[in-house]
Structures are given as structure tokens and as C-alpha cells.
Write an enzyme that holds these catalytic residues in place. Sequence first.
Site, short mmCIF file in Angstrom:
data_model
loop_
_atom_site.label_atom_id
_atom_site.label_comp_id
_atom_site.label_asym_id
_atom_site.label_seq_id
_atom_site.Cartn_x
_atom_site.Cartn_y
_atom_site.Cartn_z
CB CYS A 17 -51.86 -13.29 17.37
SG CYS A 17 -53.37 -12.97 17.52
N GLY A 43 -51.66 -19.42 18.71
CA GLY A 43 -52.99 -19.33 18.20
C GLY A 43 -53.49 -20.39 17.16
CG ASN A 118 -48.60 -11.11 19.67
OD1 ASN A 118 -47.50 -11.37 20.08
ND2 ASN A 118 -49.81 -11.52 20.21
N GLY A 119 -50.95 -8.80 19.93
CA GLY A 119 -51.00 -7.82 20.95
C GLY A 119 -52.45 -7.35 21.08
CE1 TYR A 272 -50.09 -22.14 28.76
CE2 TYR A 272 -50.58 -20.21 27.44
CZ TYR A 272 -50.85 -21.57 27.60
OH TYR A 272 -51.75 -22.17 26.90
P1 AMP Z 1 -56.57 -22.05 34.84
O1 AMP Z 1 -57.11 -23.31 34.83
O2 AMP Z 1 -57.63 -20.87 34.44
O3 AMP Z 1 -56.15 -21.86 36.44
O4 AMP Z 1 -55.23 -21.61 33.95
C1 AMP Z 1 -54.06 -22.14 34.14
C2 AMP Z 1 -53.70 -23.22 33.44
O5 AMP Z 1 -53.87 -22.91 32.05
C3 AMP Z 1 -52.28 -23.56 33.59
O6 AMP Z 1 -52.11 -24.94 33.53
C4 AMP Z 1 -51.45 -22.87 32.37
O7 AMP Z 1 -50.45 -23.84 31.61
C5 AMP Z 1 -52.65 -22.78 31.40
N1 AMP Z 1 -52.63 -21.31 31.09
C6 AMP Z 1 -52.17 -20.09 31.39
N2 AMP Z 1 -52.60 -18.99 30.79
C7 AMP Z 1 -53.27 -19.57 29.58
C8 AMP Z 1 -53.88 -18.56 28.46
N3 AMP Z 1 -53.92 -17.51 28.44
N4 AMP Z 1 -54.61 -19.73 27.58
C9 AMP Z 1 -54.70 -20.91 27.68
N5 AMP Z 1 -54.26 -21.53 28.98
C10 AMP Z 1 -53.38 -20.58 29.77
#
Ligand code: AMP
Length: 480
Positions: A17, A43, A118-119, A272
Site C-alpha cells: 500500500c 495500490g 503499509n505492511g 520492483y
Molecule cells: P511472475 O509473472 O509471477 O513471474 O511475476 C514477475 C513479474 O511481475 C515481473 O514482470 C515483475 O515486474 C512483476 N511483479 C513482481 N512482483 C510483483 C507483485 N508483487 N505484484 C505485481 N507484479 C509483480
Amino acid sequence: MGFVKTRDISREIRERCGVFAVVGHPKASELCYYGLYALQHRGQESAGIAVLNGGRIQTKKGMGLVADVFTKDDIVRLRGGSALAHVRYSNVGDEGGIEDAQPISVKMWQGQMAFAHNGNLINAPRLRARLEQDGSIFQTTSDCEVIPHLMAKSGLNDPVKALIKSLSDVRGAYSLCVLTSKGVIAAKDPHGVRPLCLGKLDGAYIICSETCALDAVGAEFIREIDPGEVVFIEEAEHPGSDVGRAKPPVSCYIDGARGKRGMDLCVFEFIYFARPDSDLYGINVHAARKALGRRLAQKDSLSADLVMGIPDSSLSAATGYAEEAGIPYEMGIVKNRYIGRTFIAPTQPLRELGVKIKINPLRKVVSGKRVVMVDDSMVRGTTSKYLVGLLKAAGAKEVHVRISSPPYRFPCFYGIDTSSSGELIAAEKTQEQIRELIGADSLAFLDVEDLEEILGRRAGNLCTACFTGNYPIPLEGEYR
Ligand code: AMP
């Protein structure tokens, strides 16, 4: 902490968040509105603003993006000298509805207050069960709600003292703000996992998740909130005037946290979450990502025609890789930036016809080329697999996947939703198995040592539990 089994933790972990609070500004709600816009990446499920006016707190919350939730009239109506705002993370299958939207406003014997954080509070389920047995009635499923209940039972009249006492019972990662009848109290957990910083604008103070939100409202960055620090900022006498007025911040520490230990800032904020134009402990997020991309290239000896990133989160790393490797940087895919919450994803038959609304490869750029596709992380592997297929279908001769972080092998219990629909691909599979599964011609990750060297040395300690399984805050109960 030792090894933790990978499992579907979607129901518990969903609190990525953003928070934004203002003390002592006649346009507090308007500043919150713009601050939330700058934090929208943290978020998209719900947004809310609570304002303090004449000792009373008024709240407006809704589901969706900031632009969907607030009208101009809402912002005009939410008049007051101090305010607290929140954007909440969206997750598929999330049971939390509007009742879980924050700020959570409560009337307690110590006065009316609003809470936003947030957390993730790891011992919230146990605390909540105990409180409920003692007669507390909860209004939401948010872990944050245990805090007002603990405060109400603290026996302390002063909200700052009641909060500090309550937080000494709470374990987890949190960056929390409380709007009281006098101003705002902000607190960061003793490990400092989630970001929170302090800024100043026209004699008013702002506390927010990321520095990009300070920039958005023209505020000046003062400093990060320390791990374990509780800051209280009170409105000055005449907050209703045209000039922002707040008393200087007063700090104290949870459970004598000051100087007790270093911090464990979440490394994923760099990788990220955070916006590239934010700084975390003096390190610009874009620069950090670029350095990670450079490191990937330093460890590589690949011959390729072009380097591309995945909009938006890996673009910084991809430019770093391209510069270091001396391979041209190109735009290999375009992402539609105007897809809102109400977007209806194409059904399978339409997808099979090739309907691609969210992302489209640039056929003329990638066709016949050896492509290096840099992404910031691989969690379930879904994104990489999909994009490799897309690029190959667009004619790419080779697709080499480079991830500017280590294999993500352990679930996060500190506020990141990382295993919402299934497994962490690197938890069970070897690098070669992953490469095969995503259909890439080659695959490489960074090592934890690379992160520590590039970020750790400058940022102090980092939480790398998702890569190492070393959890800095001991897990308990259902999280173990
Ligand atoms: P995945 O497709 O499950 O391997 O997630 C990795 C991809 O999602 C990468 O392109 C990241 O930029 C993005 N990503 C990483 N962590 C998150 C997160 N917590 N929520 C949404 N997207 C994420």
C-alpha cells in the site's frame, strides 16, 4: 529464521500500500489527493482520505483508482488542516471489500482517530483472536485494525503513549500513520522494512511512503523516518488560516528500538515496488535498477542484436544492461497504459485469435533478431513465459531472459503479495528447468551478493528473505 514452506498465502498477504499524511495545511485534502496519485502504483484496489476539522474526522473511501473514487466536490467537502490518505493493493481473489479500505476511522475513549498503514503485521491473527475473546468487535479483516483495539485497552489517555505501548505488542513490517484530534502520529517498525519519509511544505509537514509523492506536491524532503521511530506532529494554533502551520515533529522510539539494531529495508522496493523517481535512503531507485542491469551485463558474454525491457518496472535495468554490454537498447513491446480496473480480459477463444489488448510486441523491431529481454523479477514465471512466447511469435530468432534480481524462492510475510495464484517457480525448479519452461534460449539471474554489493553497501541492511529465506522478523503461528 529457517526454511519456510512455499504455499498459497494469498489470503494473508495483500498489503502492498501507499500512505500520505499532511499536518497543518489549509489544503490538506487536496494535497492528499495529488499525493495518492503519485502513489497509485502501490495500490489500485481502493483509495481513501480522512481529514481533521475542528477535532472531528471525516472520511471518504471507495473501491478503485484515485481518479474513480474522488470527485472534485469530495475534495472541496473534505476540508481541514490535517489529513491522512491511503491506496490499497489489489489482488485477485482478495476478499477485502470496501470495509477493508483505509483509512480506518474509529471512535475510541481516547478520541476519534483514523489509521492507515503499509505492511503486514505477522502476529495480527493471534492478537486479534485474543482481543476478540476479550470482547473486541472488529469491523474489518485488515490486520491494521488490531492497533486501535490495543490502544483502546492500553489504559493510556495520550494517543502517542497508547500507540507506543500497543506497537510493542505488534510484530511485523509496518509503516503506519494515525490521524488524531491534534495531528498525525507516524510509526515505522523497528526493522524499517517498508519505506516512510518526512517532508515539509509551507510550514506544514508531510509523511509519505515515497519521495515521488513529496515531489508531486512540491514538498521538500527532510529525512527518512527511522526504524522503530514514532513521530508526532501537531497542528499549530490556527490551522484554518491560509498559511500552513504545524509544530515541529517530536520523536520517540518503540520499545527502546533506537540504536538497538540496523534496518532491514525490503530489497524489493528497489527491485520492483518503488517508483524510479523515488529515493530510498538517498539512493535513487532508477539509478539502483540501472546498476543492477549493468551487473547482469558484466556477468554475461552474450552476442545479441538488441536489449529490451518490460514496461515499466524493468526499463531502468534494461538500459543499464544495454549500456554496459554495448548492445542497442530497443522498444520490443508496447504496453497499453490506459487499462483500468474495469477492463474485461479477452476470453480464451478471443485470445486464441490473437487478441492482445494489454501488450503488443513490435514485430518490425524484434523479427529475425537475437533479443535480450530484461525483467526485474521472476516470481511465478508467468510473465516471462508469456512474453518469450509473444516475442517468438513476432519473429524473434532468439530470446535471452535476464532477471535483475535473484531467483525468488521464499514467500514474503512482510507485506508483499508474491504468491497470489500458485507457486514460486524458483522454489522447486532448477535454472535449466525454468529456462525450458519459459521457452527462453538462455536465462540468467543476479546473485544475492550482487544486490548486497550494489544496494546493501549504500542502504545499510536489506531484507532479502524472498531470495534467501532469512527472515529478519521472527515468524510465528500460521506464518511459520
Ligand atoms: P511472475 O509473472 O509471477 O513471474 O511475476 C514477475 C513479474 O511481475 C515481473 O514482470 C515483475 O515486474 C512483476 N511483479 C513482481 N512482483 C510483483 C507483485 N508483487 N505484484 C505485481 N507484479 C509483480
